[in-house]
Write a protein that holds these residues in place. Structure first.
Motif, short mmCIF file in Angstrom:
data_model
loop_
_atom_site.label_atom_id
_atom_site.label_comp_id
_atom_site.label_asym_id
_atom_site.label_seq_id
_atom_site.Cartn_x
_atom_site.Cartn_y
_atom_site.Cartn_z
N THR A 279 -9.22 0.00 3.69
CA THR A 279 -8.16 -0.74 2.83
C THR A 279 -6.91 -0.51 3.95
O THR A 279 -5.97 -1.53 3.84
CB THR A 279 -7.84 0.62 1.71
OG1 THR A 279 -8.96 0.59 1.06
CG2 THR A 279 -6.62 0.20 0.93
N LEU B 44 0.93 -1.18 -0.13
CA LEU B 44 0.07 0.01 0.07
C LEU B 44 0.93 1.07 -0.14
O LEU B 44 0.65 2.32 -0.71
CB LEU B 44 -0.98 0.18 1.10
CG LEU B 44 -1.91 1.25 1.59
CD1 LEU B 44 -2.63 1.38 0.17
CD2 LEU B 44 -2.65 1.19 2.75
N ARG C 137 -8.36 3.05 -4.36
CA ARG C 137 -9.52 3.22 -3.37
C ARG C 137 -8.89 3.40 -1.95
O ARG C 137 -8.78 2.12 -1.33
CB ARG C 137 -10.62 2.57 -3.41
CG ARG C 137 -11.51 2.75 -4.83
CD ARG C 137 -12.71 1.95 -4.83
NE ARG C 137 -13.27 2.08 -6.00
CZ ARG C 137 -13.88 1.32 -6.82
NH1 ARG C 137 -14.46 0.15 -6.15
NH2 ARG C 137 -14.31 1.38 -8.04
N LEU C 138 -8.74 4.49 -1.52
CA LEU C 138 -8.01 4.59 0.05
C LEU C 138 -9.12 4.90 1.00
O LEU C 138 -9.80 5.95 0.84
CB LEU C 138 -7.04 5.47 -0.10
CG LEU C 138 -6.18 5.55 1.38
CD1 LEU C 138 -5.66 4.29 1.65
CD2 LEU C 138 -5.37 6.71 1.16
N THR C 139 -9.49 3.87 1.65
CA THR C 139 -10.34 3.99 2.75
C THR C 139 -9.92 3.33 4.19
O THR C 139 -8.82 2.67 4.05
CB THR C 139 -11.83 3.06 2.26
OG1 THR C 139 -11.16 1.56 2.39
CG2 THR C 139 -12.23 3.47 1.18
#
Length: 113
Positions: free
Chosen positions: A92, A10, A87-89
């Motif tokens: 994640t 990541l 998609r950074l949540t």
């Protein structure tokens, strides 16, 4: 991007897109594969600087380079985008940390940006 998304992967992905020039490289490659010399000319930068950025992007799985021979036997390096969806949540981040725990502490290394 293949495999389980760990915090190391990541962070490498975020670092690979976290530079204005690398965003411009993505924009250049969005239209299809491009020869390194042509891309350097379009971006107004040197080939060595472009290769430095492309290497980081390739390690993160965002681009792929291929070496081809021209009709006159010259080596030509082309790059193209690898399909990706970022998609950074919170989920994640939590998922990456859970993946770290499953791999064990010795498998996770701090990524330099």
């Amino acid at each position: 991007m293949d495999g389980i998304l760990t915090s190391e992967k990541l962070l490498a992905l975020l670092a690979a897109i976290g530079h204005p020039l690398r965003l411009q490289i993505i924009a250049e490659l969005a239209g299809g594969r491009v020869h390194v010399s042509e891309m350097a000319r379009r971006l107004g930068i040197s080939r060595p600087l472009l290769y430095m950025h492309l290497e980081r992007m390739e390690k993160a799985g965002l681009v792929a380079g291929v070496l081809e021979l021209s009709a006159d036997g010259k080596a030509m390096k082309y790059f193209e985008l690898v399909p990706f969806d970022v998609r950074l949540t919170v989920d994640t981040v939590l998922g990456a940390l859970r993946a770290d725990e499953q791999e064990g502490p010795d498998d996770v290394q701090e990524t330099q940006s």
